[in-house]
Design a protein around this motif. Structure first.
Motif, mmCIF file in Angstrom:
data_model
loop_
_atom_site.group_PDB
_atom_site.id
_atom_site.type_symbol
_atom_site.label_atom_id
_atom_site.label_comp_id
_atom_site.label_asym_id
_atom_site.label_seq_id
_atom_site.Cartn_x
_atom_site.Cartn_y
_atom_site.Cartn_z
ATOM 1 N N GLY A 85 5.344 36.933 -68.981
ATOM 2 C CA GLY A 85 5.272 35.985 -70.082
ATOM 3 C C GLY A 85 4.180 34.959 -69.942
ATOM 4 N N GLN A 86 3.194 35.227 -69.091
ATOM 5 C CA GLN A 86 2.115 34.271 -68.874
ATOM 6 C C GLN A 86 0.756 34.909 -69.129
ATOM 7 O OE1 GLN A 86 3.022 32.939 -64.821
ATOM 8 N NE2 GLN A 86 3.871 31.063 -65.656
ATOM 9 N N HIS A 87 -0.175 34.044 -69.423
ATOM 10 C CA HIS A 87 -1.540 34.471 -69.709
ATOM 11 C C HIS A 87 -2.443 34.044 -68.562
ATOM 12 C CE1 HIS A 87 -5.405 34.886 -71.736
ATOM 13 N NE2 HIS A 87 -5.637 33.609 -71.548
ATOM 14 N N VAL A 284 9.150 16.736 -77.219
ATOM 15 C CA VAL A 284 8.273 17.806 -76.743
ATOM 16 C C VAL A 284 8.400 17.892 -75.224
ATOM 17 C CG1 VAL A 284 5.904 18.647 -76.571
ATOM 18 C CG2 VAL A 284 6.663 17.470 -78.643
ATOM 19 N N ASP A 285 8.572 19.108 -74.700
ATOM 20 C CA ASP A 285 8.637 19.328 -73.259
ATOM 21 C C ASP A 285 7.242 19.635 -72.726
ATOM 22 O OD1 ASP A 285 11.485 19.097 -72.883
ATOM 23 O OD2 ASP A 285 11.674 21.009 -73.939
ATOM 24 N N PHE A 286 6.806 18.836 -71.767
ATOM 25 C CA PHE A 286 5.487 19.018 -71.180
ATOM 26 C C PHE A 286 5.631 19.550 -69.754
ATOM 27 C CE2 PHE A 286 4.862 15.868 -74.474
ATOM 28 C CZ PHE A 286 3.645 16.232 -75.043
ATOM 29 N N SER A 306 2.976 28.984 -75.623
ATOM 30 C CA SER A 306 2.634 27.599 -75.944
ATOM 31 C C SER A 306 1.138 27.365 -75.793
ATOM 32 C CB SER A 306 3.400 26.627 -75.036
ATOM 33 O OG SER A 306 3.000 26.778 -73.690
ATOM 34 N N SER A 307 0.671 26.253 -76.354
ATOM 35 C CA SER A 307 -0.717 25.871 -76.199
ATOM 36 C C SER A 307 -0.899 25.230 -74.825
ATOM 37 C CB SER A 307 -1.125 24.896 -77.304
ATOM 38 O OG SER A 307 -0.318 23.738 -77.244
ATOM 39 N N TYR A 308 -2.136 24.939 -74.481
ATOM 40 C CA TYR A 308 -2.385 24.299 -73.198
ATOM 41 C C TYR A 308 -3.689 23.516 -73.256
ATOM 42 C CZ TYR A 308 -5.713 28.095 -72.407
ATOM 43 O OH TYR A 308 -6.768 28.963 -72.523
ATOM 44 N N SER A 309 -3.830 22.552 -72.343
ATOM 45 C CA SER A 309 -5.093 21.830 -72.184
ATOM 46 C C SER A 309 -5.439 21.818 -70.707
ATOM 47 C CB SER A 309 -4.981 20.403 -72.730
ATOM 48 O OG SER A 309 -4.029 19.660 -71.998
ATOM 49 N N VAL A 310 -6.735 21.774 -70.428
ATOM 50 C CA VAL A 310 -7.224 21.794 -69.050
ATOM 51 C C VAL A 310 -8.204 20.643 -68.858
ATOM 52 C CG1 VAL A 310 -8.448 23.111 -67.286
ATOM 53 C CG2 VAL A 310 -7.030 24.304 -68.966
ATOM 54 N N SER A 311 -8.068 19.939 -67.758
ATOM 55 C CA SER A 311 -9.039 18.916 -67.386
ATOM 56 C C SER A 311 -9.371 19.071 -65.913
ATOM 57 C CB SER A 311 -8.495 17.507 -67.639
ATOM 58 O OG SER A 311 -9.406 16.527 -67.155
ATOM 59 N N ILE A 319 -6.220 20.069 -63.794
ATOM 60 C CA ILE A 319 -4.879 19.668 -64.230
ATOM 61 C C ILE A 319 -4.581 20.418 -65.518
ATOM 62 C CG2 ILE A 319 -3.442 17.763 -65.030
ATOM 63 C CD1 ILE A 319 -5.555 16.049 -63.266
ATOM 64 N N ILE A 320 -3.472 21.146 -65.529
ATOM 65 C CA ILE A 320 -3.068 21.956 -66.675
ATOM 66 C C ILE A 320 -1.866 21.291 -67.336
ATOM 67 C CG2 ILE A 320 -2.515 24.276 -67.470
ATOM 68 C CD1 ILE A 320 -5.067 24.175 -65.807
ATOM 69 N N ASN A 321 -1.908 21.195 -68.650
ATOM 70 C CA ASN A 321 -0.812 20.603 -69.417
ATOM 71 C C ASN A 321 -0.398 21.584 -70.508
ATOM 72 O OD1 ASN A 321 1.005 18.910 -70.732
ATOM 73 N ND2 ASN A 321 -0.591 17.799 -71.826
ATOM 74 N N THR A 322 0.869 22.000 -70.503
ATOM 75 C CA THR A 322 1.356 22.952 -71.506
ATOM 76 C C THR A 322 2.541 22.352 -72.257
ATOM 77 O OG1 THR A 322 2.813 24.044 -69.898
ATOM 78 C CG2 THR A 322 0.605 24.935 -70.145
ATOM 79 N N PRO A 323 2.311 21.813 -73.447
ATOM 80 C CA PRO A 323 3.425 21.272 -74.243
ATOM 81 C C PRO A 323 4.186 22.375 -74.956
ATOM 82 C CG PRO A 323 1.361 20.984 -75.406
ATOM 83 C CD PRO A 323 1.016 21.625 -74.091
ATOM 84 N N LYS A 324 5.502 22.180 -75.109
ATOM 85 C CA LYS A 324 6.338 23.145 -75.827
ATOM 86 C C LYS A 324 7.409 22.381 -76.585
ATOM 87 C CE LYS A 324 9.028 27.376 -75.266
ATOM 88 N NZ LYS A 324 9.564 28.359 -74.295
ATOM 89 N N SER A 325 7.357 22.454 -77.919
ATOM 90 C CA SER A 325 8.323 21.717 -78.730
ATOM 91 C C SER A 325 9.566 22.544 -78.983
ATOM 92 C CB SER A 325 7.673 21.333 -80.059
ATOM 93 O OG SER A 325 7.172 22.458 -80.717
#
Length: 325
Positions: A85-87, A284-286, A306-311, A319-325
């Motif tokens: 279930g992961q990319h 929202v669960d982060f 879910s979407s994700y952001s990378v910094s 640092i990876i952030n994956t929010p899921k509402s």
């Protein structure tokens, strides 16, 4: 003289004998047939080439999921079925120096020519603040958040006296209201503030009614980059006029934990893909975790759902952030 018909006399003994012979012949033939049919098939020889189909491997049984927990978060790691279930996400080494959470310094500056999606503030600003120059630009997410910050400031105080003095190219010459430049400003997510008062532009000191911005900017994704009481950590004295946009969930966590950006990056370094930091905000669960750079290409995984952001952190990883509402 016509022949006289011969009278045939039925003889029972002859009839019984004929029937017996027929039965013996039938039984004997059946016995021979059964004997031939019972021979093993491997006694037959067949000439010719035949395709051989490979034996299909057995499907391994899947093990159950295991739940991991710590004081700050709970996460689930699937054991036996890797990364279901992961990319797969491949991060280049150059990306370590990019992102809203990267810590910049004179010896680790923003890469030349790098900036986010910039907009001209004059074309997107609202009526609740002024610009020192019509050419001032700001990263698009930061611009949207800053507009909301200034509107709410006006709603709460009735004031609209802030001036965006600069962003990625703030004037710091003689008589400047923002007398110091910062390496990170080149990223395009920082805002340097001044005030309109008595018909002129003056320095913003973070006091009086205008302290509302210092006290509330975290609700909009901004931080006071060099906050009060963090000199030893940031290496810089309190600077209320220099805000930086890091994104709302990060600014909220930093506010709750009384962290500056350096504190926050060190805090997140303890959380990994297998044991991420879990945080719930605004329904929202982060899921937030750090990934160490492994060189030219770093592989990690993010959820498909879910979407994700990378910094990058501009030091040794991401640092990876994956929010899921």
């Amino acid at each position: 003289m016509a022949d006289r018909a011969r009278k045939v006399k039925f003889k029972p003994r002859r009839f019984v004998g004929a029937v017996a012979v027929i039965l013996l012949v039938t039984f004997g033939a059946d016995t021979v047939w059964r004997s031939l049919s019972n021979d093993e098939h491997h006694n037959l020889v067949i000439d010719g080439d035949f395709a051989e189909y490979p034996t299909m491997p057995e499907t391994p049984q899947q093990e159950n999921a295991v739940t991991l927990a710590n004081d700050d978060s709970t996460s689930t790691k699937t054991v036996g079925v890797e990364n279901v279930g992961q990319h797969q996400l491949i991060l280049s080494e150059a990306k370590v120096a990019e992102g809203k959470l990267a810590v910049y310094a004179p010896d680790r500056p923003v890469k030349s020519g790098y900036a986010g999606d910039m907009v001209n503030l004059l074309s997107v600003k609202n009526e609740y603040y002024s610009l020192y120059s019509e050419s001032i630009q700001l990263e698009s997410d930061a611009a949207e958040a800053f507009n909301q910050l200034m509107e709410d400031y006006n709603n709460d105080t009735g004031l609209s006296d802030f001036v965006v003095y600069g962003t990625n190219d703030t004037y710091t010459g003689e008589d400047s209201c923002c007398p110091e430049s910062f390496t990170e400003s080149a990223l395009g997510t920082s805002v340097d503030l001044a005030l309109k008062a008595y018909g002129e532009v003056i320095e913003y000191d973070g006091l009086d009614d205008e302290s509302w911005v210092v006290e509330n900017c975290w609700k909009y994704g901004f931080i006071v980059r060099y906050p009060e009481g963090k000199n030893d950590t940031t290496g810089h004295s309190y600077c209320p006029w220099h805000l930086r946009y890091v994104g709302k969930v990060h600014s909220v966590i930093m506010h709750e934990k009384d962290m500056c950006l350096e504190d926050y990056i060190r805090f997140l370094a303890d959380f990994t893909l297998d044991k991420p930091y879990q945080y719930k905000y605004d329904d929202v669960d982060f899921t937030i975790f750090s990934v160490k750079s492994t060189g030219e290409s770093t592989v990690t995984y993010v959820p498909l759902s879910s979407s994700y952001s990378v910094s990058g952190n501009n030091k040794d990883g991401f640092i990876i952030n994956t929010p899921k509402s």
